[in-house]
Design a protein around this motif. Sequence first.
Motif, PDB file in Angstrom:
ATOM      1  N   GLY A 191      -7.761   4.070  -6.021  1.00 43.66           N
ATOM      2  CA  GLY A 191      -8.821   4.799  -5.224  1.00 43.66           C
ATOM      3  C   GLY A 191      -9.952   3.954  -4.520  1.00 43.66           C
ATOM      4  O   GLY A 191     -10.406   4.124  -3.711  1.00 43.66           O
ATOM      5  N   ASN A 192     -10.521   2.977  -5.526  1.00 45.63           N
ATOM      6  CA  ASN A 192     -11.452   2.022  -4.982  1.00 45.63           C
ATOM      7  C   ASN A 192     -10.882   0.961  -4.042  1.00 45.63           C
ATOM      8  O   ASN A 192     -11.393   1.061  -2.875  1.00 45.63           O
ATOM      9  CB  ASN A 192     -11.942   1.274  -6.259  1.00 45.63           C
ATOM     10  N   LYS A 205      -9.232   9.168  -7.657  1.00 50.24           N
ATOM     11  CA  LYS A 205     -10.511   9.222  -8.605  1.00 50.24           C
ATOM     12  C   LYS A 205     -10.553  10.520  -9.069  1.00 50.24           C
ATOM     13  O   LYS A 205     -11.152  10.811 -10.227  1.00 50.24           O
ATOM     14  CB  LYS A 205     -11.683   8.585  -7.830  1.00 50.24           C
ATOM     15  N   LYS A 244      -6.187  -7.072  -2.765  1.00 47.87           N
ATOM     16  CA  LYS A 244      -7.380  -7.790  -2.742  1.00 47.87           C
ATOM     17  C   LYS A 244      -7.075  -9.346  -2.746  1.00 47.87           C
ATOM     18  O   LYS A 244      -7.781  -9.963  -1.830  1.00 47.87           O
ATOM     19  CB  LYS A 244      -8.323  -7.634  -4.174  1.00 47.87           C
ATOM     20  N   GLU A 284       0.828  -1.176  -0.025  1.00 47.08           N
ATOM     21  CA  GLU A 284       0.073   0.070  -0.027  1.00 47.08           C
ATOM     22  C   GLU A 284       0.865   1.449  -0.037  1.00 47.08           C
ATOM     23  O   GLU A 284       0.492   2.164  -0.765  1.00 47.08           O
ATOM     24  CB  GLU A 284      -0.901  -0.025   1.167  1.00 47.08           C
ATOM     25  N   SER A 287      -3.266  -3.211  -6.950  1.00 42.53           N
ATOM     26  CA  SER A 287      -4.609  -3.396  -6.494  1.00 42.53           C
ATOM     27  C   SER A 287      -5.325  -4.435  -6.192  1.00 42.53           C
ATOM     28  O   SER A 287      -5.768  -4.985  -5.308  1.00 42.53           O
ATOM     29  CB  SER A 287      -5.544  -2.218  -7.133  1.00 42.53           C
ATOM     30  N   ASN A 328     -10.171   2.991  -0.912  1.00 46.94           N
ATOM     31  CA  ASN A 328     -11.332   4.102  -0.442  1.00 46.94           C
ATOM     32  C   ASN A 328     -10.850   5.406  -0.304  1.00 46.94           C
ATOM     33  O   ASN A 328     -11.031   6.008   0.570  1.00 46.94           O
ATOM     34  CB  ASN A 328     -11.732   3.322   0.788  1.00 46.94           C
ATOM     35  N   ASP A 329      -9.941   5.786  -1.238  1.00 50.74           N
ATOM     36  CA  ASP A 329      -9.376   7.332  -1.050  1.00 50.74           C
ATOM     37  C   ASP A 329      -9.844   8.089  -2.432  1.00 50.74           C
ATOM     38  O   ASP A 329      -9.343   7.676  -3.204  1.00 50.74           O
ATOM     39  CB  ASP A 329      -7.810   7.315  -1.013  1.00 50.74           C
ATOM     40  N   VAL A 330     -10.666   8.801  -2.438  1.00 52.12           N
ATOM     41  CA  VAL A 330     -11.298   9.529  -3.372  1.00 52.12           C
ATOM     42  C   VAL A 330     -10.234  10.490  -4.136  1.00 52.12           C
ATOM     43  O   VAL A 330     -10.396  10.755  -5.296  1.00 52.12           O
ATOM     44  CB  VAL A 330     -12.315  10.415  -3.145  1.00 52.12           C
TER      45      VAL A 330
END
Length: 443
Positions: free
Chosen positions: A99-100, A108, A421, A36, A417, A103-105
């Motif tokens: 971003g998804n 995006k 996951k 990350e 990313s 969870n960091d806008v």
Amino acid sequence: MVKKKEIIIIILILICSLSSLTKAQNQVKDFRKSSEEVLKKIADRILSETTYQFIDEETGQIYNSTKGLEPKLSIKVKSKYNDWHYTNGVLNFGMYELGNILNDVKYKKYVDKNFAFVFDNGDLDYFKKLYDEQKKIDWMSVRKVNWHMFFRMVRLDDCGTIGASLIDVYKSKPQENYKNYIELVAEHLFYKEPRLADNTIARYWPHENTIWADDLFMSVAFLARMGKFSGETKYFDDAILQVKNYYKYLWNNEKQLYYHCYHTDTKENGAAHWGRANGWIFMAIADLLDVLPLNYSGRNEILEIFKKQAEGIARWQSDNGLWHQLLDKNDSYLETSASAMFVFGLAKGVNNNWLNQDFSYVADIGWEGVLSNIDQKGNVNNICVGTGIMPSLAFYYKRPLESNIPMGEGPVLRAGSEILKMNKYFELPAESKYDKILFEAKK
């Protein structure tokens, strides 16, 4: 007394097992955390290097807008991340997906801002005038104009991936000018892009009607997203057709690799099993499988093609996890962008149960290899530059390597990313998983 000893032994075994499990889980957490941090460094560096400014390359003067400026071919966007190019579209995918998962806008919003910079600030008119002037001279001279691909739209490089990434933005920020451009891309792809008699997308060079592996991604990236967004099956159907036809023309069953091209005039494949060409195809099919309904006609055939390529990719992986520029030539250099594309597809395949969990190992050590090409400042190194087609392997051997090219950075962000996951599912180290299977079988 014997029973007491057996109980003590069992307890000790359980303690050791729990200790190993805790250690493995901590290793996974550490791996996730470090990955990350690396992904954030890359993305944050890109954000810091995207200036939303223009520069006169003759004088060095910097401008925040082109309004009131005399038309000059030397006026360019200052940052390559504000360009209009297929590589920017690939980077947009990476930023959106990062971003998804985090969870960091802000990542995006970065993509949103880049499109707004092109569409909403009035600078398009400045470059359109320059483009029209150069077009009167000859078609080749339009390439001197910044954002010429926006206006030219004569091949998929001009509009495919960047149009596809605009679909993602349009969903949350519907604008008439965005919609108009997306519709233009769809029209170009169906009615203006060169195709063979069997509807396979091709190019007019280096031979007339040459099939490039690269174009499977340039087309399917748009078709897959447009199919899901519009609900019109024609987009899915065309994407499926392209995958099947590219497999027919480019697949080498012996080596389990794709050729870079097929020349229809000579009915021959090109010389190279180029890494990124194979990466474009693998990434395209993964994107298509991600949106195709499970019961959609042709999906199972596409999945089988994907699995075959995954097996070939695993077969040609080097000992440090990376893949070679020429996949079947161990004396060619190890290259980042193709390696990241393979990691992306493999991890996504595991995450979606398209591939057996065994492939998580291939993806993991592939990701370790990719990480070895990223420095402490988030610079992504050893990316092959843009590459055409030549009949000699020497051309591919000698392609230069550069750092921080969007065509490499985007796949790295996408790969990372999917790795994040994938590692959510790791509860036991691989050895423990197999030990458990053996133990259950013996029972």
